[in-house]
Design a protein around this motif. Structure first.
Motif, mmCIF file in Angstrom:
data_model
loop_
_atom_site.group_PDB
_atom_site.id
_atom_site.type_symbol
_atom_site.label_atom_id
_atom_site.label_comp_id
_atom_site.label_asym_id
_atom_site.label_seq_id
_atom_site.Cartn_x
_atom_site.Cartn_y
_atom_site.Cartn_z
ATOM 1 N N ALA A 55 0.820 -1.214 0.000
ATOM 2 C CA ALA A 55 0.000 0.000 0.000
ATOM 3 C C ALA A 55 0.857 1.268 0.000
ATOM 4 O O ALA A 55 0.332 2.372 0.149
ATOM 5 N N GLU A 56 2.173 1.093 -0.158
ATOM 6 C CA GLU A 56 3.125 2.207 -0.228
ATOM 7 C C GLU A 56 3.213 2.985 1.081
ATOM 8 O O GLU A 56 3.402 4.198 1.082
ATOM 9 N N PHE A 57 3.089 2.259 2.185
ATOM 10 C CA PHE A 57 3.350 2.840 3.495
ATOM 11 C C PHE A 57 4.678 2.266 4.016
ATOM 12 O O PHE A 57 4.728 1.564 5.025
ATOM 13 N N GLY A 58 5.727 2.579 3.279
ATOM 14 C CA GLY A 58 7.045 2.043 3.615
ATOM 15 C C GLY A 58 7.556 2.502 4.958
ATOM 16 O O GLY A 58 8.202 1.730 5.684
ATOM 17 N N THR A 59 7.292 3.751 5.315
ATOM 18 C CA THR A 59 7.755 4.268 6.609
ATOM 19 C C THR A 59 7.138 3.487 7.752
ATOM 20 O O THR A 59 7.812 3.134 8.723
ATOM 21 N N GLU A 60 5.845 3.201 7.624
ATOM 22 C CA GLU A 60 5.160 2.452 8.672
ATOM 23 C C GLU A 60 5.675 1.002 8.728
ATOM 24 O O GLU A 60 5.839 0.443 9.818
ATOM 25 N N ALA A 61 5.934 0.399 7.571
ATOM 26 C CA ALA A 61 6.500 -0.952 7.554
ATOM 27 C C ALA A 61 7.865 -0.956 8.230
ATOM 28 O O ALA A 61 8.188 -1.863 9.020
ATOM 29 N N ASP A 62 8.672 0.072 7.948
ATOM 30 C CA ASP A 62 9.977 0.182 8.599
ATOM 31 C C ASP A 62 9.827 0.332 10.111
ATOM 32 O O ASP A 62 10.626 -0.215 10.879
ATOM 33 N N ASN A 63 8.797 1.065 10.532
ATOM 34 C CA ASN A 63 8.569 1.245 11.971
ATOM 35 C C ASN A 63 8.249 -0.080 12.653
ATOM 36 O O ASN A 63 8.706 -0.342 13.774
#
Length: 251
Positions: free
Chosen positions: A113-121
């Motif tokens: 879903a292109e929420f890479g920052t949240e996945a990284d978190n």
């Protein structure tokens, strides 16, 4: 007593809404209750709940609905709320509260879903939070199974980056799981620790390489000393005579 009863009833209602209503509604409620400006008609409800960790509880209930709910929640928060604090909270709860398969699926869904920052978190919390650290190996396995190899590698790198001791511990677990190449990568990171262990530990690791079909990595790069090693001699004591290729070149 009446005030406390009302507070409990209000919180039960909010948790019910978080569990059963559309995710977007739960996100909107969290945002509205968290605002400090405007919407004065919500002030009585805020005062009623001011001693309750209702925002955290609402987010936790949403997270417990599973990976798809977490992604929808983060998406809704990104639309209605410039403050990403609640999304960060959701990521932390994902890493700590969900089982490892659901954590892996959440990371996969967030990236899709292109929420890479949240996945990284999520990965960052899983690698650093004391409540999640005991699940590193199972989570890495779940990430590999979900096709998220880069995230599994990132997780292990985060945990072992500055800790040769941790690398050595996880290497043994990777070896037991059949992840031989990853185990050997971790053993390389732990070379400084292994060098001060009894020589028998180095022999055990090199033997494991050979048994796993990577004997070429375990071949010594020079002749072994003709003098036999004593039982207590360490690998560092013989390093001048034999440096396994694996320690020098990697796997």
């Amino acid at each position: 007593m009446e005030s406390e009863a009302r507070s409990e009833e209000a919180q039960e209602l909010l948790l019910f809404l978080s569990r059963w209503r559309p995710i977007q509604e739960a996100a909107m409620l969290v945002v509205l209750l968290n605002r400090r400006d405007g919407l004065s008609h919500l002030s009585p409800l805020r005062r009623m709940l001011h001693r309750q960790p209702y925002l955290s509880d609402m987010t936790r209930v949403v997270v417990q609905r599973g990976p798809a709910a977490v992604v929808e929640y983060v998406k809704a928060l990104s639309v209605v709320n410039e403050d990403r604090g609640e999304a960060v909270r959701a990521c932390r709860m994902t890493a700590v509260d969900l089982d490892v398969d659901d954590v892996a699926q959440t990371v996969k869904a967030l990236r899709a879903a292109e929420f890479g920052t949240e996945a990284d978190n999520v990965i960052r919390v899983a690698g650093k939070d004391p409540q999640a650290i005991g699940r590193i190996v199972p989570l890495a396995g779940a990430l590999w199974s979900a096709g998220m190899d880069a995230d599994a590698d990132r997780l292990l790198e985060m945990v072992t980056g500055n800790s040769p001791e941790q690398a050595l511990e996880l290497a043994g677990e990777m070896l037991a799981l059949g992840r031989h190449m990853k185990a050997f990568e971790l053993y390389l990171k732990a070379a400084a620790v292994i060098a001060h262990r009894p020589a028998s530990e180095s022999v055990r690791i090199l033997s494991a390489m050979d048994e796993a079909g990577h004997g070429d990595l375990a071949e010594p790069s020079c002749e072994l000393s003709s003098r036999p090693l004593s039982r207590r001699q360490t690998f560092s004591g013989s390093v001048r005579n034999c440096q396994p290729r694996a320690w020098r070149t990697g796997c």
